[in-house]
Design an enzyme around this catalytic site. Structure first.
Site, PDB file in Angstrom:
ATOM      1  N   SER A 147       0.600  -1.626  -0.156  1.00 11.75           N
ATOM      2  CA  SER A 147      -0.302  -0.247  -0.026  1.00 11.75           C
ATOM      3  C   SER A 147       0.930   1.371   0.066  1.00 11.75           C
ATOM      4  O   SER A 147       1.805   1.483  -0.652  1.00 11.75           O
ATOM      5  CB  SER A 147      -0.759  -0.288   0.750  1.00 11.75           C
ATOM      6  OG  SER A 147      -1.709   0.901   1.035  1.00 11.75           O
ATOM      7  N   ASP A 305      -2.099   6.247  -3.668  1.00 11.36           N
ATOM      8  CA  ASP A 305      -1.101   5.293  -3.176  1.00 11.36           C
ATOM      9  C   ASP A 305      -0.803   4.371  -4.318  1.00 11.36           C
ATOM     10  O   ASP A 305      -1.693   4.602  -4.956  1.00 11.36           O
ATOM     11  CB  ASP A 305      -1.522   5.106  -1.797  1.00 11.36           C
ATOM     12  CG  ASP A 305      -2.205   3.443  -1.863  1.00 11.36           C
ATOM     13  OD1 ASP A 305      -3.472   3.764  -2.700  1.00 11.36           O
ATOM     14  OD2 ASP A 305      -2.641   3.042  -1.309  1.00 11.36           O
ATOM     15  N   ASP A 307      -1.073   1.464  -4.673  1.00  4.74           N
ATOM     16  CA  ASP A 307      -1.972   0.356  -5.243  1.00  4.74           C
ATOM     17  C   ASP A 307      -3.455   0.957  -5.394  1.00  4.74           C
ATOM     18  O   ASP A 307      -4.284  -0.047  -5.599  1.00  4.74           O
ATOM     19  CB  ASP A 307      -1.904  -0.827  -3.912  1.00  4.74           C
ATOM     20  CG  ASP A 307      -3.301  -1.245  -3.170  1.00  4.74           C
ATOM     21  OD1 ASP A 307      -2.724   0.623  -2.208  1.00  4.74           O
ATOM     22  OD2 ASP A 307      -3.561  -1.104  -2.969  1.00  4.74           O
ATOM     23  N   SER A 394      -8.513   6.150   6.721  1.00  6.23           N
ATOM     24  CA  SER A 394      -7.631   6.336   5.799  1.00  6.23           C
ATOM     25  C   SER A 394      -7.359   6.579   5.004  1.00  6.23           C
ATOM     26  O   SER A 394      -6.423   5.899   3.984  1.00  6.23           O
ATOM     27  CB  SER A 394      -6.428   4.568   6.783  1.00  6.23           C
ATOM     28  OG  SER A 394      -6.540   4.068   6.479  1.00  6.23           O
ATOM     29  N   LYS A 411     -11.051  -1.407  -1.411  1.00 10.80           N
ATOM     30  CA  LYS A 411     -11.232   0.172  -1.709  1.00 10.80           C
ATOM     31  C   LYS A 411     -10.808   0.088  -2.846  1.00 10.80           C
ATOM     32  O   LYS A 411      -9.782   0.041  -3.617  1.00 10.80           O
ATOM     33  CB  LYS A 411     -10.041   0.742  -0.322  1.00 10.80           C
ATOM     34  CG  LYS A 411     -10.644   0.622   1.108  1.00 10.80           C
ATOM     35  CD  LYS A 411      -9.150   0.500   1.669  1.00 10.80           C
ATOM     36  CE  LYS A 411      -8.373  -0.105   1.618  1.00 10.80           C
ATOM     37  NZ  LYS A 411      -6.971   0.383   2.820  1.00 10.80           N
TER      38      LYS A 411
END
Length: 547
Positions: A147, A305, A307, A394, A411
């Site tokens: 991540s 980010d 990924d 997050s 996500k």
């Protein structure tokens, strides 16, 4: 934690990760799984993560994990292709090749990106779900990514038949088998040579990009964005979604400018985070400095980010949005602009996300589902279509298609980024403006998260926190209304503790992937009240560690 004096600045060349040294460590360092707990396979909230330098993410870990997953597939009669993705971390390429050699040796068909490219986490989830909806054989997937973690880290996670992160029963099985293989010097691990892997006929090229991009109009109102001529700036932060934005712009006629096209495993172009480390955290104002400097050039700017399971939303007038604030806005907008969604459908949040979400959902007359940390807790509800939205503090979230069927169960940073543009196009207001309206209606929250270094023993103590550890009746001057060790939405254990009052709360839990524990705090009164919450929360945690 004090802010590092170079936070927000580019790292000096001397501090960049030494890639040859890192790769050498990946292949040569051997985990001592039987005697060193930190060198064992351990699945946290999103897979197994570690560093080759610390002997927590090395070739032997991946050999064992891949073999365990291959064996698990056999026990479940999973006969379809496994969708395999990787991000742009240096260790991801090495782990990708290791994983391929084991899966193919076990007779597993593997689908990978055309020309050996990168594949974001949500794209793997989307591919699994669309395959299993239309094909007779069933598929699962693996994403090789740590991540947003620093450049020297690696990670691997297993996605189940339902598209999202495998649940605890599955990951416990995989971790137990992988550690047994490590302890037995990898006896039982099957592996092909590089040449045999490439010629085995089990690797299938798959056009992940067009498969995903062509379906986006079924989850986002692309026509509204194009019609409003929203100017979108994108910083891929050197991540796996970098080659998706041009096809998105071309297919849907969007005004998208990618402001940084570099891919470099040192991530030297990402400004230092608050602790002075490179961390591709699109929710950090320090890591996002490059895009923030360009905010006035766009109506909406977005970062992701490596990924692409996280999102950072930058509004032209106000800058980077707080992740909790954007979740609250997204929930309200979607509840009002997805007419095919049932009025009884649930909106999900983690226990450590802002109480603003609770107030917004209640104000909408909708149903809230509060779960522990980890997106895996949303998989079942989103797969079945009973949960419209699942979000984490997050900066990670996903939601259903317009017709209320499943989109992804992991996500999805793409759709959360594009949703910000849709919100502006449809309402004429950017998400920060809408959040300010929520504050005027529901009150202003003051939110904070603290990370504190902790070893395995300390983390175990914190994970065992119980209601009996809270003996006081008040917290920061208010009566305690609840002490939770299990989530009210699904009854699952928190792995820590949450204590609430009428206008504040704190939660304490150990990280599943890093050697830290986390304290989350929120006050709807003032910064001073938040400070008092922090002081009392720390006292409680310190008393547990000292026991």
């Amino acid at each position: 934690m004090a802010i590092h004096p170079q936070a927000g600045q580019l790292a000096p060349h001397s501090s960049l990760v030494n890639l040859p040294e890192l790769m050498t460590a990946y292949y040569l360092n051997k985990p001592r799984a039987a005697t060193h707990p930190d060198e064992r396979v351990s699945f946290g909230t999103s897979g197994h993560r570690g560093s080759a330098f610390l002997t927590s993410f090395n070739e032997e870990h991946i050999l064992a994990i891949a073999q365990a997953i291959a064996e698990y597939r056999q026990t479940q009669n999973i006969s379809g292709p496994l969708y395999l993705g990787k991000d742009t971390h240096a260790l991801s390429e090495a782990a990708f090749q290791t994983t391929l050699s084991v899966l193919t040796a076990n007779g597993v068909r593997v689908r990978t990106q055309l020309n050996g490219g990168y594949t974001p986490t949500p794209v793997i989830s989307h591919a699994i779900l669309t395959h299993n909806k239309h094909q007779h054989d069933v598929s699962d997937g693996i994403v090789i990514t740590p991540s947003h973690n620093p450049p020297e880290d690696g990670g691997i996670k297993y996605n189940s038949l339902k598209g999202g992160p495998a649940d605890k029963d599955i990951t416990d099985w995989v971790a137990k088998r992988a550690n047994a293989l490590l302890e037995n010097n990898l006896v039982g691990v099957k592996r092909l040579s590089l040449q045999d892997t490439q010629s085995c006929g089990l690797i299938e090229s798959f056009d992940f990009i067009n498969h995903y991009v062509n379906d986006l109009e079924n989850v986002i109102d692309m026509q509204a964005i194009a019609k409003a001529k929203i100017r979108i700036g994108v910083d891929p932060m050197g991540g796996s979604g970098i080659y998706y934005w041009e096809p998105i712009a071309k297919k849907y006629g969007l005004d998208i400018q990618v402001v940084n096209t570099e891919v470099d495993a040192t991530f030297r172009f990402v400004p230092l985070d608050k602790d002075g480390r490179i961390r591709m955290d699109c929710s950090s104002p320090y890591s996002m400095q490059g895009l923030l400097k360009l905010k006035d050039d766009f109506d909406i700017a977005v970062g992701n980010d490596p990924d692409y399971d996280r999102h950072g939303i930058v509004c032209a007038q106000s800058g980077l949005m707080n992740p909790n604030a954007y979740l609250a806005v997204a929930i309200e907008y979607l509840s009002k602009n997805r007419p095919q969604w049932s009025q009884d459908i649930q909106f999900g949040k983690t226990l450590v996300s802002s109480g603003m979400i609770d107030r917004v959902v209640q104000g909408l007359g909708r149903q809230l589902c509060e779960v522990p940390v980890g997106f895996k807790w949303y998989v079942e509800g989103m797969f079945e279509g009973s949960m419209a939205f699942g979000g984490e503090e997050s900066a990670g979230a996903s939601f259903l298609r317009k017709d209320a069927s499943v989109w992804t169960t992991d996500k999805d940073g793409f759709i959360m980024a594009l949703l910000a543009a849709e919100i502006l196009a449809v309402t004429g207001k950017d998400p920060q403006t809408l959040y300010n309206e929520q504050v005027a209606q529901y009150g202003k929250p003051y939110y904070k998260r603290i990370d504190v270094a902790a070893n395995s023993a300390q983390k175990a103590l914190l994970g065992a926190l119980d209601a009996k550890n809270v003996t006081q009746k008040t917290l920061a001057g208010e009566a305690i209304t609840s002490v939770l060790t299990h989530a009210p939405g699904n009854g699952a254990a928190i792995g820590g503790l949450k204590v609430s009052t009428g206008n504040g709360w704190f939660a304490a839990r150990p990280s599943g992937t890093e050697n830290v524990y986390k304290i989350y705090l929120e006050s709807f009164i003032s910064e001073n009240h938040l400070a008092e919450l922090e002081r009392e929360a720390k006292e409680l945690v310190d008393s547990v560690l000292a026991s």
